[in-house]
Design an enzyme around this catalytic site. Structure first.
Site, PDB file in Angstrom:
ATOM      1  N   CYS A 113       0.827  -1.205   0.000  1.00 54.44           N
ATOM      2  CA  CYS A 113       0.000   0.000   0.000  1.00 54.44           C
ATOM      3  C   CYS A 113       0.863   1.258   0.000  1.00 54.44           C
ATOM      4  CB  CYS A 113      -0.918   0.005   1.213  1.00 54.44           C
ATOM      5  SG  CYS A 113      -0.104  -0.308   2.777  1.00 54.44           S
ATOM      6  N   PRO A 132      11.351   4.496   5.336  1.00 55.44           N
ATOM      7  CA  PRO A 132      12.799   4.377   5.165  1.00 55.44           C
ATOM      8  C   PRO A 132      13.371   3.214   5.974  1.00 55.44           C
ATOM      9  CG  PRO A 132      12.246   6.249   6.568  1.00 55.44           C
ATOM     10  CD  PRO A 132      10.960   5.740   5.999  1.00 55.44           C
TER      11      PRO A 132
END
Length: 201
Positions: free
Chosen positions: A118, A124
């Site tokens: 999604c 990160p």
């Protein structure tokens, strides 16, 4: 009316609803099973796409997955030889980075494409990278692949700059078969982090 529920109340509610286990625990515990060369039985799994994708990734790696029921699986990881996760399946889900800790722990090397799934903002992996490097791994995140390799994976003192569930779980998984003690400071403490810790124990 779009984007809303209209509820006509006044009726007594009755019946039974079975609540399945937490997705966030399941999608971490399944890859963590790679640390074991025996059979792991995992119960109360939610029957959802991400769980099925993770089981499919393990099968591609060589695991024998037996679906006892919709909510119970047995995973035999005794014949796994690959440390490279299937790119196409990994691209369908967000929590694929847990495979890095598991494969690095078992084989001392891992190659997993960056998380897909999604699209609700970047996730990160720099905290994961920092932690595994402190444990002695060489980490490369170029070319859309998170690859890590260690000739000697060892314990470390790791401070998480941000409280991160994903980082905490991934480093816990990677630390299990590393030599020595790993301490994670500023760790996440959510219930599914505890579930994974209990499984690893």
């Amino acid at each position: 009316m779009l984007g809303a529920f209209k509820i006509n109340g006044g009726n007594q509610l009755h019946g039974n609803v079975q609540i399945s286990g937490a997705k966030n625990a399941a999608i971490a515990i399944i890859p963590a099973s790679l640390l074991s060369e025996g059979v792991c039985r995992i119960e109360n799994l939610p029957y959802i796409k991400d769980v099925n994708y993770m089981l499919e990734i393990l099968e591609k790696l060589g695991s024998k997955v037996t679906r006892v029921s919709d909510h119970i699986v047995e995973i035999d990881n005794s014949n796994i030889t690959s440390h490279v996760a299937d790119y196409d399946i990994v691209q369908r889900m967000r929590a694929s980075y847990y495979l890095v800790g598991a494969l690095l722990g078992r084989f001392k090397k891992a190659a997993v494409s960056m998380p897909g799934g999604c699209n609700f903002g970047e996730r990160p992996v720099d905290l994961h990278k920092k932690g595994f490097e402190l444990m002695g791994a060489d980490v490369n995140t170029q070319g859309g692949v998170f690859s890590a390799e260690a000739t000697h994976l060892h314990g470390a003192n790791i401070y998480c700059d941000l409280v991160s569930v994903g980082t905490t779980i991934n480093l816990m998984i990677g630390a299990v078969l590393a030599d020595g003690l790993t301490t994670i400071e500023n760790a996440a403490k959510e219930p599914h982090v505890v579930d994974v810790a209990n499984f690893l124990n």
